[in-house]
Design an enzyme around this catalytic site. Structure first.
Site, PDB file in Angstrom:
ATOM      1  N   HIS A 143      -1.819 -16.137   1.701  1.00  0.00           N
ATOM      2  CA  HIS A 143      -1.433 -17.540   1.882  1.00  0.00           C
ATOM      3  C   HIS A 143      -2.373 -18.242   2.863  1.00  0.00           C
ATOM      4  O   HIS A 143      -2.884 -17.623   3.802  1.00  0.00           O
ATOM      5  CB  HIS A 143       0.004 -17.621   2.401  1.00  0.00           C
ATOM      6  CG  HIS A 143       1.013 -17.152   1.386  1.00  0.00           C
ATOM      7  ND1 HIS A 143       1.290 -17.859   0.242  1.00  0.00           N
ATOM      8  CD2 HIS A 143       1.794 -16.031   1.330  1.00  0.00           C
ATOM      9  CE1 HIS A 143       2.203 -17.210  -0.472  1.00  0.00           C
ATOM     10  NE2 HIS A 143       2.526 -16.093   0.174  1.00  0.00           N
TER      11      HIS A 143
ATOM     12  N   ILE B 172       8.429  -8.831  10.149  1.00  0.00           N
ATOM     13  CA  ILE B 172       7.174  -9.218   9.482  1.00  0.00           C
ATOM     14  C   ILE B 172       7.495  -9.542   8.014  1.00  0.00           C
ATOM     15  O   ILE B 172       7.242  -8.762   7.108  1.00  0.00           O
ATOM     16  CB  ILE B 172       6.094  -8.109   9.633  1.00  0.00           C
ATOM     17  CG1 ILE B 172       5.944  -7.687  11.099  1.00  0.00           C
ATOM     18  CG2 ILE B 172       4.766  -8.596   9.063  1.00  0.00           C
ATOM     19  CD1 ILE B 172       5.522  -8.799  12.055  1.00  0.00           C
TER      20      ILE B 172
ATOM     21  N   SER C 191      -0.653 -11.493   4.444  1.00  0.00           N
ATOM     22  CA  SER C 191      -1.768 -12.382   4.802  1.00  0.00           C
ATOM     23  C   SER C 191      -2.101 -12.254   6.286  1.00  0.00           C
ATOM     24  O   SER C 191      -3.268 -12.303   6.684  1.00  0.00           O
ATOM     25  CB  SER C 191      -1.389 -13.843   4.521  1.00  0.00           C
ATOM     26  OG  SER C 191      -0.725 -13.964   3.293  1.00  0.00           O
TER      27      SER C 191
ATOM     28  N   CYS D 197      -0.867   7.090 -21.005  1.00  0.00           N
ATOM     29  CA  CYS D 197      -1.601   7.905 -20.034  1.00  0.00           C
ATOM     30  C   CYS D 197      -0.690   8.719 -19.108  1.00  0.00           C
ATOM     31  O   CYS D 197      -1.148   9.665 -18.478  1.00  0.00           O
ATOM     32  CB  CYS D 197      -2.548   7.043 -19.205  1.00  0.00           C
ATOM     33  SG  CYS D 197      -1.710   5.866 -18.118  1.00  0.00           S
TER      34      CYS D 197
HETATM   35  C1  LIG Z   1       9.200 -10.052  -2.736  1.00  0.00           C
HETATM   36  C2  LIG Z   1       8.175 -10.185  -1.664  1.00  0.00           C
HETATM   37  C3  LIG Z   1       7.034 -10.940  -1.881  1.00  0.00           C
HETATM   38  C4  LIG Z   1       6.100 -11.101  -0.868  1.00  0.00           C
HETATM   39  N1  LIG Z   1       4.946 -11.786  -1.132  1.00  0.00           N
HETATM   40  C5  LIG Z   1       4.023 -11.912  -0.159  1.00  0.00           C
HETATM   41  C6  LIG Z   1       2.789 -12.558  -0.428  1.00  0.00           C
HETATM   42  O1  LIG Z   1       2.491 -12.933  -1.563  1.00  0.00           O
HETATM   43  N2  LIG Z   1       1.923 -12.727   0.603  1.00  0.00           N
HETATM   44  C7  LIG Z   1       2.200 -12.303   1.867  1.00  0.00           C
HETATM   45  O2  LIG Z   1       1.389 -12.527   2.757  1.00  0.00           O
HETATM   46  N3  LIG Z   1       3.335 -11.628   2.134  1.00  0.00           N
HETATM   47  C8  LIG Z   1       4.241 -11.415   1.156  1.00  0.00           C
HETATM   48  N4  LIG Z   1       5.385 -10.724   1.401  1.00  0.00           N
HETATM   49  C9  LIG Z   1       5.611 -10.202   2.746  1.00  0.00           C
HETATM   50  C10 LIG Z   1       4.898  -8.877   2.960  1.00  0.00           C
HETATM   51  O3  LIG Z   1       5.121  -8.028   1.865  1.00  0.00           O
HETATM   52  C11 LIG Z   1       5.438  -8.224   4.219  1.00  0.00           C
HETATM   53  O4  LIG Z   1       5.368  -9.143   5.267  1.00  0.00           O
HETATM   54  C12 LIG Z   1       4.638  -6.998   4.614  1.00  0.00           C
HETATM   55  O5  LIG Z   1       4.429  -6.141   3.505  1.00  0.00           O
HETATM   56  C13 LIG Z   1       5.362  -6.237   5.701  1.00  0.00           C
HETATM   57  O6  LIG Z   1       4.658  -5.054   5.952  1.00  0.00           O
HETATM   58  P1  LIG Z   1       5.220  -3.986   6.959  1.00  0.00           P
HETATM   59  O7  LIG Z   1       4.197  -2.918   7.064  1.00  0.00           O
HETATM   60  O8  LIG Z   1       5.653  -4.671   8.214  1.00  0.00           O
HETATM   61  O9  LIG Z   1       6.557  -3.429   6.283  1.00  0.00           O
HETATM   62  P2  LIG Z   1       6.689  -2.346   5.105  1.00  0.00           P
HETATM   63  O10 LIG Z   1       5.644  -2.495   4.107  1.00  0.00           O
HETATM   64  O11 LIG Z   1       8.103  -2.406   4.648  1.00  0.00           O
HETATM   65  O12 LIG Z   1       6.422  -0.969   5.847  1.00  0.00           O
HETATM   66  C14 LIG Z   1       7.334  -0.375   6.727  1.00  0.00           C
HETATM   67  C15 LIG Z   1       7.198   1.117   6.556  1.00  0.00           C
HETATM   68  O13 LIG Z   1       7.953   1.780   7.556  1.00  0.00           O
HETATM   69  C16 LIG Z   1       8.477   2.972   7.000  1.00  0.00           C
HETATM   70  N5  LIG Z   1       9.593   3.412   7.830  1.00  0.00           N
HETATM   71  C17 LIG Z   1      10.749   2.750   8.058  1.00  0.00           C
HETATM   72  N6  LIG Z   1      11.526   3.464   8.895  1.00  0.00           N
HETATM   73  C18 LIG Z   1      10.851   4.595   9.186  1.00  0.00           C
HETATM   74  C19 LIG Z   1      11.147   5.726   9.984  1.00  0.00           C
HETATM   75  N7  LIG Z   1      12.299   5.836  10.654  1.00  0.00           N
HETATM   76  N8  LIG Z   1      10.237   6.729  10.057  1.00  0.00           N
HETATM   77  C20 LIG Z   1       9.059   6.638   9.370  1.00  0.00           C
HETATM   78  N9  LIG Z   1       8.730   5.581   8.598  1.00  0.00           N
HETATM   79  C21 LIG Z   1       9.617   4.575   8.517  1.00  0.00           C
HETATM   80  C22 LIG Z   1       8.876   2.548   5.598  1.00  0.00           C
HETATM   81  O14 LIG Z   1       8.994   3.657   4.725  1.00  0.00           O
HETATM   82  C23 LIG Z   1       7.755   1.607   5.217  1.00  0.00           C
HETATM   83  O15 LIG Z   1       6.722   2.265   4.513  1.00  0.00           O
HETATM   84  C24 LIG Z   1       6.316 -10.518   0.395  1.00  0.00           C
HETATM   85  C25 LIG Z   1       7.438  -9.714   0.602  1.00  0.00           C
HETATM   86  C26 LIG Z   1       8.347  -9.526  -0.426  1.00  0.00           C
HETATM   87  C27 LIG Z   1       9.507  -8.612  -0.208  1.00  0.00           C
END
Ligand SMILES: Cc1cc2nc3c(=O)[nH]c(=O)nc-3n(C[C@H](O)[C@H](O)[C@H](O)COP(=O)(O)OP(=O)(O)OC[C@H]3O[C@@H](n4cnc5c(N)ncnc54)[C@H](O)[C@@H]3O)c2cc1C
Length: 490
Positions: free
Chosen positions: A53, A339, A345, A446
């Site tokens: 974004h 987050i 982004s 596949c």
């Molecule tokens: C439907 C949807 C559409 C989106 N579209 C966009 C977009 O187009 N552009 C954009 O910028 N953002 C988008 N976002 C937002 C973006 O996906 C998130 O902000 C981002 O992926 C968050 O990343 P993260 O690493 O913080 O969380 P996550 O990717 O959820 O990672 C957290 C990790 O922590 C692990 N974890 C949790 N608890 C534990 C534990 N106790 N021990 C070990 N591991 C643990 C989990 O397994 C997970 O892998 C979207 C989100 C959604 C849901």
């Protein structure tokens, strides 16, 4: 003698954890990423839209706004260093009535305050450049800096880069507790034993509040907001050239029709509160809503163009903003929580912002002169010229054997995707690394061949090959017959 490097455990292997791990390896520290699942990007980061974004939408003055804009500007260089696909698509927001045109005015004001360039487009310009857009459009604004990536590819590239620079990754390891000694973290309890740490970074997505609470930090909460999404067949991949959106709503950015870097169209997302934190089910009501609203933007879209649907869960903090700070309750616990979108982004900017927060908190971060920014470019035969591909096949014939017909993925690419500590361990893992199984037949052709290659390379019987994560093994015991012949069995 060199002083001992501070040891840092990052909880969570999504885009936030992977970007932080890579950023921290620029300094003389020892980094371990602990991830509950058997692969990275299995949370929101693997189930999101992939739009980078521009940053016109978040409320001015928030961390979401500033880190979105900075993150967006970092992506082209990051893609160059790490070799992931990135395409500048821009975002076009359409207004269909005078009320909507007034809202566009508000968006222009917000964008100006966030430092994001926007162009105003007349109806004629919209229709000339996006002929499939709804002809009922009155006016639009265009944000040229928006882009597209394939999110799992970004996370894996960040992680590989972190690993190249010394970070360790502990997969299938869940953090179950955080040891605190005299008010400061001392390490993490995990399902595979205790890992001592001077510093813990909590990047656990929708579970971040639970991880903080395990250390005795109850200073914030996180609630889930589900988003269902749809992928359309590549055959319709050119219906739009830009990411086209409705006006944002109180619940989020509204619905979008977005070209992906893989050549498909992505539709989404719903914004559903009151769900379970790990509810990634799709529903017919959710898909109905997506098609109904996507058709308001691009009326020619048909429901039977859909080849896949999936859902992810956004992590919404109680302030509705990103939280990037040292815990007020426990020293040396850094929470990177809430987050939600636009977290993908913002991720590269979140990582560098966290370093600043750590330095301010007195963490000694000495630059690591040996940091290597670049990864070797990935081998993607479908992006090669015929002569480049022929040279590759002459050196290794496995790059000439097509396994996934829809996406044109070769055996050689699949074998490479399985190699190394961050290699694929499941059919889904191969799919995210190579696109095998992402085409029209969704792995119908596949899938068994990929399973056979996994079985051979991982040294496990075919029935023990996982589809996706623990408990998803293909069978419950040895079968009498198995795949014979064909590329996968070789
Ligand atoms: C439907 C949807 C559409 C989106 N579209 C966009 C977009 O187009 N552009 C954009 O910028 N953002 C988008 N976002 C937002 C973006 O996906 C998130 O902000 C981002 O992926 C968050 O990343 P993260 O690493 O913080 O969380 P996550 O990717 O959820 O990672 C957290 C990790 O922590 C692990 N974890 C949790 N608890 C534990 C534990 N106790 N021990 C070990 N591991 C643990 C989990 O397994 C997970 O892998 C979207 C989100 C959604 C849901």
């Amino acid at each position: 003698m060199q002083p001992r490097k501070p040891s840092i455990v990052v909880v969570g292997g999504g885009v936030t954890g992977a970007a932080i791990a890579r950023e921290l390896t620029r300094y003389r520290v020892s980094v371990t990423v602990v991830e509950r699942e058997d692969d990275l990007a299995r949370g929101a980061s693997g189930a999101c839209g992939g739009v980078i974004h521009s940053g016109f939408d978040p409320a001015p003055g928030t961390l979401k706004a500033s880190l979105n804009v900075i993150g967006n500007s970092l992506y082209p260089k990051l893609a160059d260093e790490l070799g992931f696909a990135y395409r500048r698509t821009g975002t076009l927001i359409l207004a269909f009535d005078p009320d909507g045109v007034t809202r566009l005015e508000e968006i222009r004001g917000r964008a100006a305050r966030n430092g994001v360039e926007l162009e105003t487009w007349t109806r004629d310009r919209v229709i000339a450049l996006e002929p499939n857009a709804n002809p009922g459009v009155l006016q639009a604004v265009f944000a040229p800096s928006a882009g597209a990536v394939f999110p799992p590819e970004v996370v894996l590239a960040l992680a590989r880069s972190a690993a190249l620079n010394g970070a360790r990754f502990e997969l299938e390891t869940e953090v179950t507790g955080i040891a605190v000694n005299r008010g400061a973290v001392a390490g993490v309890e995990t399902t595979r034993g205790f890992i001592p740490a001077d510093i813990v970074v909590n990047a656990a997505g929708v579970d971040a509040a639970a991880v903080a609470a395990a250390a005795g930090d109850h200073t914030f909460s996180v609630r889930p907001r589900k988003g269902q999404q749809v992928i359309l067949d590549k055959r319709y991949g050119s219906i739009v050239a830009r990411h086209i959106m409705t006006l944002p709503t109180r619940m989020g950015k509204g619905i979008g029709v977005a070209p992906t870097v893989g050549g498909n169209i992505h539709l989404g997302s719903t914004a559903e509160d009151g769900v379970e934190p790990h509810d990634v089910t799709t529903t017919s009501a959710g898909l109905d809503w997506i098609f109904e609203n996507a058709k308001k933007l691009v009326p020619c879209i048909e429901r039977d163009w859909m080849i896949a649907s999936f859902a992810g869960v956004r992590a919404i903090s109680d302030t509705d903003d990103f939280i990037v700070r040292e815990s007020p309750a426990v020293e040396r616990l850094f929470n990177v929580a809430g987050i939600q979108s636009p977290g993908l982004s913002a991720a590269p900017a979140i990582a560098s912002h966290l370093v600043g927060v750590m330095v301010k908190a007195g963490v000694p971060l000495e630059p690591e002169p040996g940091f290597r920014a670049f990864l070797d470019p990935p081998i993607v035969t479908s992006r090669m010229s015929t002569s480049e591909w022929a040279r590759l096949v002459a050196g290794d014939p496995s790059f000439g054997r097509i396994v996934c017909r829809c996406e044109g993925v070769t055996e050689g690419e699949i074998v490479r995707a399985i190699e190394g500590p961050l290699g694929a361990r499941s059919i889904e893992g191969v799919k995210r690394r190579t696109r095998a199984g992402m085409g029209r037949c969704q792995g119908g052709f596949c899938g068994p061949r990929v399973a056979a290659i996994l079985s051979r390379r991982l040294g496990v019987p075919l029935w023990k090959v996982r589809r996706r994560g623990a408990g998803s093994e293909l069978g419950v015991g040895p079968a009498k017959c198995c795949l014979r012949g064909g590329v996968g069995a070789r």
